[in-house]
Design an enzyme around this catalytic site. Sequence first.
Site, mmCIF file in Angstrom:
data_model
loop_
_atom_site.group_PDB
_atom_site.id
_atom_site.type_symbol
_atom_site.label_atom_id
_atom_site.label_comp_id
_atom_site.label_asym_id
_atom_site.label_seq_id
_atom_site.Cartn_x
_atom_site.Cartn_y
_atom_site.Cartn_z
ATOM 1 N N ASN A 79 -11.408 -25.916 4.932
ATOM 2 C CA ASN A 79 -11.183 -25.072 3.756
ATOM 3 C C ASN A 79 -12.384 -25.074 2.822
ATOM 4 O O ASN A 79 -12.604 -24.122 2.091
ATOM 5 C CB ASN A 79 -9.916 -25.505 3.013
ATOM 6 N N HIS A 110 -3.916 -33.208 8.455
ATOM 7 C CA HIS A 110 -3.872 -31.802 8.041
ATOM 8 C C HIS A 110 -3.851 -30.893 9.265
ATOM 9 O O HIS A 110 -4.873 -30.667 9.922
ATOM 10 C CB HIS A 110 -5.076 -31.488 7.135
ATOM 11 N N GLU A 153 -7.183 -32.338 10.881
ATOM 12 C CA GLU A 153 -8.108 -33.159 10.100
ATOM 13 C C GLU A 153 -7.389 -34.462 9.740
ATOM 14 O O GLU A 153 -6.241 -34.440 9.286
ATOM 15 C CB GLU A 153 -8.530 -32.412 8.827
ATOM 16 N N SER A 174 -2.752 -29.650 1.914
ATOM 17 C CA SER A 174 -4.023 -28.958 2.147
ATOM 18 C C SER A 174 -4.921 -29.019 0.927
ATOM 19 O O SER A 174 -6.111 -28.764 1.035
ATOM 20 C CB SER A 174 -3.799 -27.510 2.580
HETATM 21 P P1 NAI Z 1 7.244 -24.053 3.197
HETATM 22 O O1 NAI Z 1 7.565 -23.587 1.834
HETATM 23 O O2 NAI Z 1 7.357 -23.120 4.362
HETATM 24 O O3 NAI Z 1 8.131 -25.350 3.541
HETATM 25 C C1 NAI Z 1 8.319 -26.431 2.661
HETATM 26 C C2 NAI Z 1 9.678 -27.024 2.948
HETATM 27 O O4 NAI Z 1 9.811 -28.250 2.230
HETATM 28 C C3 NAI Z 1 10.836 -26.121 2.487
HETATM 29 O O5 NAI Z 1 11.679 -25.865 3.588
HETATM 30 C C4 NAI Z 1 11.537 -26.930 1.404
HETATM 31 O O6 NAI Z 1 12.944 -26.760 1.389
HETATM 32 C C5 NAI Z 1 11.163 -28.342 1.796
HETATM 33 N N1 NAI Z 1 11.227 -29.316 0.703
HETATM 34 C C6 NAI Z 1 10.829 -29.137 -0.597
HETATM 35 N N2 NAI Z 1 11.019 -30.271 -1.294
HETATM 36 C C7 NAI Z 1 11.566 -31.190 -0.432
HETATM 37 C C8 NAI Z 1 11.999 -32.531 -0.558
HETATM 38 N N3 NAI Z 1 11.913 -33.182 -1.727
HETATM 39 N N4 NAI Z 1 12.498 -33.147 0.530
HETATM 40 C C9 NAI Z 1 12.611 -32.510 1.715
HETATM 41 N N5 NAI Z 1 12.220 -31.219 1.889
HETATM 42 C C10 NAI Z 1 11.702 -30.578 0.842
HETATM 43 O O7 NAI Z 1 5.749 -24.638 3.105
HETATM 44 P P2 NAI Z 1 4.656 -24.815 4.247
HETATM 45 O O8 NAI Z 1 3.796 -23.634 4.305
HETATM 46 O O9 NAI Z 1 5.324 -25.300 5.483
HETATM 47 O O10 NAI Z 1 3.757 -25.990 3.616
HETATM 48 C C11 NAI Z 1 4.176 -27.327 3.607
HETATM 49 C C12 NAI Z 1 2.978 -28.222 3.346
HETATM 50 O O11 NAI Z 1 1.981 -28.000 4.353
HETATM 51 C C13 NAI Z 1 2.296 -28.021 2.009
HETATM 52 O O12 NAI Z 1 1.833 -29.263 1.549
HETATM 53 C C14 NAI Z 1 1.124 -27.109 2.366
HETATM 54 O O13 NAI Z 1 0.055 -27.225 1.461
HETATM 55 C C15 NAI Z 1 0.739 -27.659 3.728
HETATM 56 N N6 NAI Z 1 0.021 -26.744 4.611
HETATM 57 C C16 NAI Z 1 0.381 -25.414 4.688
HETATM 58 C C17 NAI Z 1 -0.312 -24.571 5.545
HETATM 59 C C18 NAI Z 1 0.081 -23.132 5.661
HETATM 60 O O14 NAI Z 1 -0.720 -22.337 6.172
HETATM 61 N N7 NAI Z 1 1.269 -22.723 5.221
HETATM 62 C C19 NAI Z 1 -1.443 -25.051 6.377
HETATM 63 C C20 NAI Z 1 -1.680 -26.471 6.265
HETATM 64 C C21 NAI Z 1 -0.994 -27.256 5.379
#
Ligand code: NAI
Length: 370
Positions: A187, A137, A149, A116
């Site tokens: 955003n 996105h 997006e 994001s």
């Molecule tokens: P989260 O913290 O809930 O999940 C991330 C997951 O990635 C965790 O389960 C972690 O164990 C795993 N992970 C970390 N390093 C890893 C690796 N090397 N290999 C495999 N798995 C790995 O985070 P969330 O909120 O799901 O965000 C994920 C992505 O989505 C980020 O880039 C964030 O910016 C983006 N995003 C988040 C939004 C939100 O509202 N939370 C909305 C849109 C995009």
Amino acid sequence: MTIGIIGLGAMGLGIAQVFAQAGQTVRATDANPETRATAPARLADALQSRVAKGAMTEAEKTAILQRLVILERVEDIPPTHLVIEAVVERLEVKRQVFSLLEQGLAPDAVLATNTSSLSVAAIAEGLHRPERLVGLHFFNPAPVMRLVELIPHAGTAPDALTIARHLTEAAGKTVIPCADRPGFIVNRCARPFYGEALAMLEEGRSPGEIDAAMMAAGYRLGPFALIDLIGADINLAATEGLSAAMDGHPRYHVFGALKRQVASGHIGRKSLKGFIFPDSPPPPPDDAEAIALRIEATLVNEAAWLLSEGGSTESGIDTALKLGLNFPRGPFECLARHGRATILQTIAKLAENAPPHLQTRYTPAPGLAP
Ligand code: NAI
């Protein structure tokens, strides 16, 4: 078709659900063994609520669950046509995931990042096949929010963009192309909705008056109720991130009122108290229309700046804000509604009354000025 998902947190699992519901096989992994182990049960819970509402049958739920294949390592993900990463928001982690993936994937497979706030071009750097990478996105919660997006970087191959678009649209999403610029569309273009409301708060207006004015203008939630819903801490982090990415331009000014709110601990629903939560807004004030016009004029100007930078269209920006933020109309629809002269007069007056450090906040975008 087979879709790969890396990262099974909030976003990754939601995106896995989107594609599995659309009939695709999903091959997914996460670095955390517990997250991998709990993923099927978490997906089953999410689907169960749809079964309970009558939106899905038990048989459909079972079929969807069977389409989710959990694997141990990133290298086990291929063969897939499209892989979407939703791992932590750290450039080096995302780059490492893609470099592990690239080795096993077919040359025409598409790589997508759900970042994001990072630049898609920066993630592509160092890949063997950077032309296969796009940004996709999704919004949270991914199964509910229709908007996605789609972000090419300068070297993205046109067919990679087309494949990513078609697969995402086939999963029921509305895909809006946008440039690889900080905040993409939603955003970034959302900033004045909060910022101008915070400016008015600092000038002595109350959150209730401002929210009531926006609701009278057709918005489902006012800016302060929306900050309370998202969390003032999350909103502050997003504002600071964009401000830094835009070299501290006053259009992305981080208002002290927001910082003080976070420092007070009253960050919204999750702390049981926010700018306005748990109260409802009062009746709209006498100058409700002027308040709404001020916020809409600055939304129009930000959208016009984004448009002037290329990579997006007026209707794409309008659709993105309506789907991403539940706005009743997009900024270019606001422009048509109020007229260019009114919008320009409104921002000119804001510039005239602004303190010196905020004056360029109200400089009209190139396409807006006569
Ligand atoms: P989260 O913290 O809930 O999940 C991330 C997951 O990635 C965790 O389960 C972690 O164990 C795993 N992970 C970390 N390093 C890893 C690796 N090397 N290999 C495999 N798995 C790995 O985070 P969330 O909120 O799901 O965000 C994920 C992505 O989505 C980020 O880039 C964030 O910016 C983006 N995003 C988040 C939004 C939100 O509202 N939370 C909305 C849109 C995009």
